[in-house]
Design an enzyme around this catalytic site. Structure first.
Site, PDB file in Angstrom:
ATOM      1  N   HIS A 164      -2.991 -13.256   8.138  1.00 11.69           N
ATOM      2  CA  HIS A 164      -1.010 -12.806   7.876  1.00 11.69           C
ATOM      3  C   HIS A 164      -0.854 -12.238   6.751  1.00 11.69           C
ATOM      4  CE1 HIS A 164       1.923 -16.134  10.400  1.00 11.69           C
ATOM      5  NE2 HIS A 164       0.266 -15.752  11.029  1.00 11.69           N
ATOM      6  N   GLY A 245       4.104 -12.302  16.998  1.00 12.44           N
ATOM      7  CA  GLY A 245       5.155 -13.491  16.378  1.00 12.44           C
ATOM      8  C   GLY A 245       3.923 -14.825  15.987  1.00 12.44           C
TER       9      GLY A 245
END
Length: 544
Positions: A164, A245
């Site tokens: 991330h 997502g």
């Protein structure tokens, strides 16, 4: 003026005009990959480069060169006509693991006068307990004599993680640089804090300073509430960004100044009751497009060239898990998706990035050698890995190419996929099997017990214990690193310092290291045996 002179001048003008036109593209049939029939256009895909390792970002530079980063730390360019590869630099201070490493890149828009290349990558600082504290930075290189030199940091100390981290970059007409980041997998509520860079799209000047018209004074933050930005594109006077997502709601958003896109409180559209309330209270901006199940959106391109009329005024979205290109036709104002087309599904594998060439052709980078297939192998039954990761050119077929295609045997003739393929479910609950634990016990007795003892208690002051040790029960990455690299510095375990060296076990296969570590975690640490061979593989890559 004589008739002969006029004729000579006319011929000269015709030859000049012809010489200024781009030559009609021809096809190198040895690089053929596939054909794709659209409504009226026939496209052909050919291979530009192969045997790459996770090319993350593609940038089309001048003079028929396509520049690309590889996650392992190299920046290279390939000549699209000759296939010549020129490695320009290796980023030596980079930290490479799983979803960390060398990411996005962008060339200065006036590259001929300002030969600068901007790059985003992760680095790490080890503490006294050998734990890696991960950050990322943006640096600028100067291109000179076919090399990238004069590395200069322009934005530093962005909190990072092994996952991330984003990322994608874009330079606007006003020469400001946008950088899309992820939430760094930590406290996701930080994405709603404008004082923190994670989970944001940042905007800085090309020297690293903060533009005076940014929404927050002395802050690079432009927008917030992003989970993990993977693509940025500009068109229709709008900035578009795609992001991952969780297991639902991959998104494409229209990015505007000071907007909030809702993560972690809103996933996709404001369609659940709790989300509706939050959206009203915080003025959340809903996505242009969302996908559930997720397709793992990645690089994004706005296409408005006339070469492929079916794609004019469209977003072209690369997908990793979806193993396809998604072409999203837009309305005239660019704020609504009219149609979605699924192309090359499960033919090229995971697609990381997409870029457009000067004549309207596009280039894509595959990502079949990244970490995800090793962690979720049941999701991939046919990844084309035999030529490594590749850069592939897609262009419209002309009459010359048609004649050449007719000579080929075993042509792959594709059409648009009407439906997305059924994606298997992801599963992140890894547990060692009984057979793996038995293997780990045998390997431990053969490789480790002579020093750490069969009961894992070691020798106080000489060999550290494995029983109830935070080095065993704690950070998996550190534990794998110790096995791969060994130890040659003092460490403290349960309050006692140990100075004896430990040899490296790089010679053991990934599966054997997995089995040993899962055995000691369960037997001596009374915790889960959740290390898999792919974890070891990607730690090993980072040691090169």
């Amino acid at each position: 003026m004589g008739r002969g002179i006029k004729l000579f001048m006319a011929l000269g003008i015709i030859m000049f005009i012809y010489g200024c036109q781009s030559p009609t593209p021809k096809l190198d049939v040895t690089t053929y990959v596939a054909e794709l029939q659209l409504e009226s256009s026939l496209l052909v895909a050919t291979e530009v480069a192969h045997n790459l390792e996770v090319p993350w970002d593609l940038e089309v530079g001048p003079d028929n060169w396509v520049w690309f980063t590889e996650q392992k730390g190299t920046i290279t360019r390939v000549h699209v006509e000759t296939g010549e590869l020129q490695q320009l630099v290796t980023v030596n201070d980079m930290f490479y693991r799983k979803s960390s490493g060398l990411f996005s890149m962008v060339l200065h828009p006036d590259f001929s006068d300002n030969p600068y290349v901007y790059v985003h990558y992760t680095y790490a600082e080890k503490d006294s307990n050998l734990l890696d504290h991960i950050f990322s930075r943006v640096v600028r290189f100067t291109f000179k004599n076919n090399e990238l030199i004069e590395q200069t940091t322009i934005l530093d100390a962005i909190p990072g993680n092994t996952f991330h981290n984003g990322s994608r970059m874009f330079i606007g007409d006003d020469h400001t640089l946008f950088l899309g980041l992820g939430d760094a997998g930590g406290d996701t509520e930080l994405t709603q804090n404008p004082k923190v860079m994670n989970g944001k799209i940042l905007r800085i000047n090309l020297d690293g300073s903060i533009p005076t018209n940014n929404p927050y004074p002395n802050s690079p933050v432009w927008s917030m509430g992003h989970r993990n930005v993977q693509g940025i594109a500009y068109g229709n006077g709008k900035l578009y960004a795609s992001e991952h997502g969780p297991l639902n709601d991959d998104e494409i958003n229209i990015i505007t100044k000071k907007s909030n896109y809702g993560w972690p409180d809103v996933h996709g559209y404001c369609d659940l009751e709790r989300e509706k309330l939050y959206c009203d209270q915080h003025n959340i901006k809903e996505p242009l497009q969302a996908w559930t199940p997720t397709v793992a959106t990645s690089g994004l391109l706005y296409y408005n060239h006339t070469l492929i009329p079916e794609w004019k005024n469209s977003l072209i979205q690369a997908t990793l898990k979806g193993q396809s290109l998604r072409v999203l036709n837009l309305n005239n104002s660019g704020d609504q998706v009219i149609n979605e087309h699924i192309l090359f599904q499960k033919r090229l594998g995971r697609i990381r990035d997409v870029a457009m060439g000067k004549n309207g052709e596009i280039y894509i980078a595959t990502s079949n050698l990244d970490w995800h297939p090793g962690h979720q192998p049941w999701m991939y039954d046919s990844l084309p890995k035999e030529r490594g990761d590749r850069i592939i050119k897609i262009e419209k077929v002309n009459s010359n190419m048609l004649e050449q295609l007719a000579t080929l045997e075993n042509r792959m003739e594709l059409v648009e996929d009407k439906e997305p393929y059924a994606l298997p479910s992801e599963d992140w609950n890894f547990n060692a099997t009984d057979d793996e634990l038995l293997s780990g016990q045998k390997l431990y007795m053969a490789q480790c017990a002579a020093c750490h003892r069969p009961d894992g208690k070691g020798n106080v002051g000489q060999i550290p214990p494995l029983v109830n040790s935070e080095w065993v029960t704690g950070n998996n990455s550190r534990l794998i690193d110790v096995m791969l690299k060994g130890l040659n510095t003092p460490i403290t375990v349960n309050g006692v310092e140990y100075q004896d060296e430990m040899p490296s076990y790089q010679n053991l296969p990934d599966e054997e290291i997995r089995d040993i570590l899962n055995f000691i975690r369960i037997e001596f640490g009374e915790t889960s045996g959740n290390i898999i061979a792919a974890d070891v593989l990607h730690q090993r890559k980072g040691l090169k």
